[in-house]
Write a protein that holds these residues in place. Structure first.
Motif, PDB file in Angstrom:
ATOM      1  N   ASN B 196       0.831  -1.199   0.000  1.00  0.00           N
ATOM      2  CA  ASN B 196       0.000   0.000   0.000  1.00  0.00           C
ATOM      3  C   ASN B 196       0.859   1.240   0.000  1.00  0.00           C
ATOM      4  OD1 ASN B 196      -2.956  -0.902   0.612  1.00  0.00           O
ATOM      5  ND2 ASN B 196      -1.602  -2.165   1.867  1.00  0.00           N
ATOM      6  N   LEU B 197       0.452   2.205  -0.783  1.00  0.00           N
ATOM      7  CA  LEU B 197       1.063   3.518  -0.670  1.00  0.00           C
ATOM      8  C   LEU B 197      -0.059   4.452  -0.237  1.00  0.00           C
ATOM      9  CD1 LEU B 197       3.324   5.577  -1.063  1.00  0.00           C
ATOM     10  CD2 LEU B 197       2.627   5.789  -3.436  1.00  0.00           C
ATOM     11  N   VAL B 198       0.096   5.001   0.955  1.00  0.00           N
ATOM     12  CA  VAL B 198      -0.990   5.798   1.508  1.00  0.00           C
ATOM     13  C   VAL B 198      -0.556   7.254   1.589  1.00  0.00           C
ATOM     14  CG1 VAL B 198      -2.580   6.044   3.438  1.00  0.00           C
ATOM     15  CG2 VAL B 198      -1.616   3.802   2.914  1.00  0.00           C
ATOM     16  N   PHE B 199      -1.291   8.127   0.934  1.00  0.00           N
ATOM     17  CA  PHE B 199      -1.043   9.557   1.083  1.00  0.00           C
ATOM     18  C   PHE B 199      -1.925  10.035   2.226  1.00  0.00           C
ATOM     19  CE2 PHE B 199       0.322   8.741  -3.271  1.00  0.00           C
ATOM     20  CZ  PHE B 199       1.596   9.280  -3.210  1.00  0.00           C
ATOM     21  N   ASP B 200      -1.302  10.156   3.376  1.00  0.00           N
ATOM     22  CA  ASP B 200      -2.025  10.330   4.625  1.00  0.00           C
ATOM     23  C   ASP B 200      -2.065  11.804   4.995  1.00  0.00           C
ATOM     24  OD1 ASP B 200      -3.116  10.033   7.091  1.00  0.00           O
ATOM     25  OD2 ASP B 200      -1.481   8.858   7.949  1.00  0.00           O
ATOM     26  N   MET B 201      -3.031  12.499   4.439  1.00  0.00           N
ATOM     27  CA  MET B 201      -3.095  13.951   4.599  1.00  0.00           C
ATOM     28  C   MET B 201      -3.239  14.366   6.056  1.00  0.00           C
ATOM     29  SD  MET B 201      -5.679  16.401   2.618  1.00  0.00           S
ATOM     30  CE  MET B 201      -5.493  18.150   2.519  1.00  0.00           C
ATOM     31  N   HIS B 202      -4.029  13.627   6.809  1.00  0.00           N
ATOM     32  CA  HIS B 202      -4.323  14.057   8.173  1.00  0.00           C
ATOM     33  C   HIS B 202      -3.602  13.215   9.224  1.00  0.00           C
ATOM     34  CE1 HIS B 202      -7.267  16.707   6.432  1.00  0.00           C
ATOM     35  NE2 HIS B 202      -7.740  15.697   5.745  1.00  0.00           N
ATOM     36  N   ASN B 203      -2.546  12.523   8.851  1.00  0.00           N
ATOM     37  CA  ASN B 203      -1.751  11.709   9.774  1.00  0.00           C
ATOM     38  C   ASN B 203      -2.608  10.717  10.555  1.00  0.00           C
ATOM     39  OD1 ASN B 203       0.310  13.560   9.015  1.00  0.00           O
ATOM     40  ND2 ASN B 203      -0.412  14.944  10.637  1.00  0.00           N
ATOM     41  N   GLU B 204      -3.435   9.986   9.823  1.00  0.00           N
ATOM     42  CA  GLU B 204      -4.400   9.084  10.476  1.00  0.00           C
ATOM     43  C   GLU B 204      -3.984   7.622  10.415  1.00  0.00           C
ATOM     44  OE1 GLU B 204      -7.186   9.275  12.082  1.00  0.00           O
ATOM     45  OE2 GLU B 204      -7.758  11.378  11.966  1.00  0.00           O
ATOM     46  N   TYR B 205      -3.221   7.257   9.402  1.00  0.00           N
ATOM     47  CA  TYR B 205      -3.070   5.828   9.148  1.00  0.00           C
ATOM     48  C   TYR B 205      -1.722   5.248   9.585  1.00  0.00           C
ATOM     49  CZ  TYR B 205      -6.955   7.061   6.150  1.00  0.00           C
ATOM     50  OH  TYR B 205      -8.137   7.536   5.693  1.00  0.00           O
ATOM     51  N   GLY B 206      -0.700   6.074   9.627  1.00  0.00           N
ATOM     52  CA  GLY B 206       0.641   5.550   9.836  1.00  0.00           C
ATOM     53  C   GLY B 206       0.901   5.143  11.272  1.00  0.00           C
TER      54      GLY B 206
END
Lengths: 200, 552
Positions: B196-206
């Motif tokens: 997965n490549l996640v563009f995590d705009m709101h710092n939610e997933y990492g």
């Protein structure tokens, strides 16, 4: 095991029969279940009308009680009246049964009752067996009755009130009501006319 | 699947009519109150030769005599109410049949419906077993994302199908899109179905997410350790949040292409002539165009630049002013020092998932720019790798890649979708094993063609008519699904339909808490280890276990 006879069939068609009452002024109640034999089955009828008249068109009933102190006195003073007048009742055929233990069918028998067949009132046990179904309402709905058919339907259901325990009578009333809703295609006025007469 | 009579199914009513297209009309039995049923529930219809599975899409109040209703007494006594309910007045359901199971040939499993049940077929509430039959039970390829409304059975997604085509998670703000997305990502990483490549705009997933009340939900890195890498754009912010990151991404001026700027036209308020100037700059200066533009610091330099390009100096200065806004992003540098971007590509091709954290750069310009630049690079890599594998059978195709983007309509707007790399991926990258996980609240603003390529759709509550229309475009029985969609609860409920589920279903989203982490561990232990051994070995182990159980 028939009860005491109450009359004798004088006219019979497939859908109704007319019987003469054994006792003047004592017809079975409106809506009461009665039966008479057609030689093969016991034909069930619901009393849909009763009349007391003079059978001789040349001698209609005339007022006789102006001087009498009571109604009974009229008959005492004119003993012939009991012979000159007659009470008849009409019953709509609503089904038949074959023997004592056989199920009651709520549809027309193959043949009408015989003339001079004795008419008996239904026993409480028969009434109970009869009201296991309410299909007879469909036969009534199409019958050309003298009284409004809603009156007759209500009266017929009401006779079960004194026979069945309250909760079973209620269940019967609900079932009959639901059948009427279908029968009258949801016409609230007609349905409510019956409901108001069978409950409470 | 067997044809045995089920245990706990309560009867609802009978089929009165309807069609495959419009859904079936079901009359409720007199004893079943309309208040006992709910849109989105799942029912079984016992046909003569087939057993149908369907979804309640609408509930109506029926009357035998609509016109006479006005004359009806108030039914304020119990007796009259009882008489009328179920005879003259009744409840009606619209049921969308979705699957059918052939009684004569149950081994084929549920198939998409091609016909309807006969008149008066009995309709029953589906039991837990029925739902489990249709939606599978959790396994290597099946990941539970929730339960049907008011049921305990798991609803599982077919993960192989999830990654095969793009996925959309839609819903208006605050309906739980982020939770669902996190759940999906966990499933994909846990069952190792895709990188997965996640563009995590709101710092939610990492690292960890935010939650309204309750402890913060654990992110992918916390759950999966080395199988997930966090790359940050804002080291200071990540440090503050005590995130353990694996790299800091910088983007060089020369990595930005005119297409990226075109995509930002709306957010940066660039006019069409300005965009044209950017293309002109790029033609003249190649990949160093931005350096050339922003490098012209003094007035004479800018005059010379304008003359060379044949542009009006004033408009060039306006463009410079607007693009200079980008330089406030510290990750944007003239010469990137490290090769983190290449590292990301390497990780992804090894099957390791990467979450790009935006830190405090929670602005669209940053998000669009980074996502576009990075994805273009990855796209190029995958295209080359797949083509190489096609030409040379000794080379393996790269593992499936799922790219997660939020605010997707900004990338996939009909005006720009044809230019952006995301438009290309959505349209044709399935062949290259790259798909998108689109998270968005305005699906109506996404290009129609792109939307039509989305295989699996997970929709939380939407109330804008256009958005509902867009989400349901192309779905069979969308008229009925529309009712279901508009009546979802505002939280924790979603309508799932499309490629990865056998039929549309409304789910109550799985909770994301301690018990979820425990289940995840337990599941991993049960089939994660087994998957390492061969099928024959597995059968031997099962046999052995069975024997042991019998013996005891």
């Amino acid at each position: 095991m028939n009860g005491k006879r109450i009359g004798e069939v004088l006219q019979a068609t497939t859908t109704s029969f007319v019987a003469s009452c054994d006792e003047l002024h004592c017809p079975p109640d409106l809506g009461a279940l009665v039966y008479a034999s057609n030689g093969q089955h016991q034909v069930l009828g619901l009393v849909s009308a009763a009349t007391t008249t003079s059978p001789d068109p040349g001698r209609p009933a005339i007022p006789r009680g102006r001087e009498a102190a009571s109604e009974e006195e009229v008959f005492r003073n004119h003993p012939q009246l009991a012979k000159l007048l007659r009470t008849d009742f009409t019953a709509q055929v609503v089904g038949f049964w074959e023997g004592n233990q056989s199920p009651v069918h709520q549809y027309l028998p193959a043949r009408p009752p015989q003339i001079h067949a004795f008419v008996y009132p239904a026993s409480p046990d028969l009434v109970e067996r009869f009201f296991q179904q309410v299909d007879y309402l469909w036969l009534l709905a199409r019958a050309p009755t003298q009284v409004p058919v809603e009156e007759l339907m209500a009266a017929s259901v009401r006779q079960a009130k004194v026979i069945l325990p309250p909760e079973r009578y209620r269940a019967l009333a609900v079932r009959a009501g639901q059948e009427l809703v279908r029968l009258f295609e949801g016409d609230p006025k007609r349905v409510d006319m019956v409901l108001g007469r069978i409950w409470p | 699947m067997t044809d045995q009579q089920p245990l706990a199914r309560s009867r609802l009513g009978v089929v009165l009519g309807g069609s495959l297209k419009e859904g079936l009309q079901v009359r409720l039995d007199p004893l079943v109150s309309v208040e006992q049923v709910a849109v989105g529930r799942y029912v079984i219809i016992e046909g003569e030769e087939k057993r149908f599975f369907g979804l309640i899409s609408d509930i109506q109040l029926g009357a035998l005599n609509e016109r006479g209703l006005a004359a009806l007494p108030a039914l304020d006594d119990e007796f009259r109410r009882q008489v009328w309910t179920g005879s003259g007045l009744y409840g009606c359901l619209t049921v969308v049949p979705a699957l059918a199971l052939d009684r004569l040939d149950p081994m084929t499993g549920p198939q998409p419906v091609k016909t309807v049940p006969r008149h008066f077929a009995t309709v029953l509430e589906a039991s837990e077993e029925d739902v489990a039959q249709v939606f599978g039970s959790e396994g290597e390829n099946y990941f539970a994302i929730g339960t049907p409304v008011e049921m305990e059975t798991k609803v599982c997604l077919d993960l192989a199908r999830v990654v095969e085509r793009s996925v959309g998670v839609f819903g208006k703000s605050g309906t739980g899109k982020t939770f669902l997305t996190r759940l999906l990502l966990v499933g994909l990483v846990d069952r190792a179905r895709a990188a997965n490549l996640v563009f995590d705009m709101h710092n939610e997933y990492g690292w960890e997410g935010t939650s309204e009340g309750g402890p913060p939900p654990r992110g992918l890195k916390k759950l999966f350790g080395p199988r997930v890498k966090i790359v940050t754009l804002d080291e200071a912010n990540s440090r503050r949040r005590r995130v353990s990151w694996d790299g800091a991404l910088t983007i060089g001026y020369d990595e930005i292409e005119p297409e990226d700027i075109a995509l930002l036209a709306e957010t940066l308020q660039l006019s069409q002539p300005m965009i044209d100037s950017v293309y002109l700059l790029s033609q003249t200066y190649g990949e160093r165009w931005l350096t050339a533009l922003l490098g012209a610091k003094s007035e004479p330099e800018r005059r010379e630049l304008a003359q060379r390009l044949g542009l009006h100096q004033g408009s060039l200065e306006a463009l410079t002013r607007k693009l200079r806004r980008l330089t406030r992003f510290e990750f944007l540098v003239e010469e990137p020092a490290t090769k983190v971007a290449e590292q990301i590509v390497k990780w992804l091709s090894e099957g390791i998932s990467v979450v790009i954290e935006f830190g405090s750069y929670r602005v669209l310009e940053a998000y669009i720019l980074v996502a576009n630049v990075l994805t273009r690079r990855i796209h190029d890599h995958y295209v080359t790798a797949v083509e190489r594998a096609l030409g040379d059978s000794s080379q393996q195709k790269p593992a499936p890649l799922v790219i997660t983007i939020e605010e997707a309509h900004k990338f996939l707007d009909p005006r720009v979708a044809h230019q952006t790399i995301f438009g290309t991926i959505a349209r044709e990258m399935r062949k290259y094993n790259v798909t998108l996980l689109i998270v968005d609240q305005r699906p109506s603003q996404i290009d129609e063609e792109v939307l039509s390529q989305i295989g699996t759709r997970i929709c939380c509550l939407l109330d804008n008519e256009k958005d509902i229309e867009a989400v349901l475009a192309g779905a069979p029985n969308r008229g009925e699904l529309r009712h279901v969609l508009a009546r979802l609860e505002t939280k924790q409920q979603a309508l799932v339909f499309g490629y990865a589920v056998p039929m549309p279903i409304v789910i109550k989203t799985r909770t994301y808490d301690e018990s979820f982490y425990r289940d995840l561990n337990a599941a991993r232990n049960s089939f994660g280890e087994i998957s390492a051994i061969s099928r024959a070995e597995r059968e031997r182990v099962v046999q052995q276990l069975t024997d042991e159980l019998r013996g005891s």
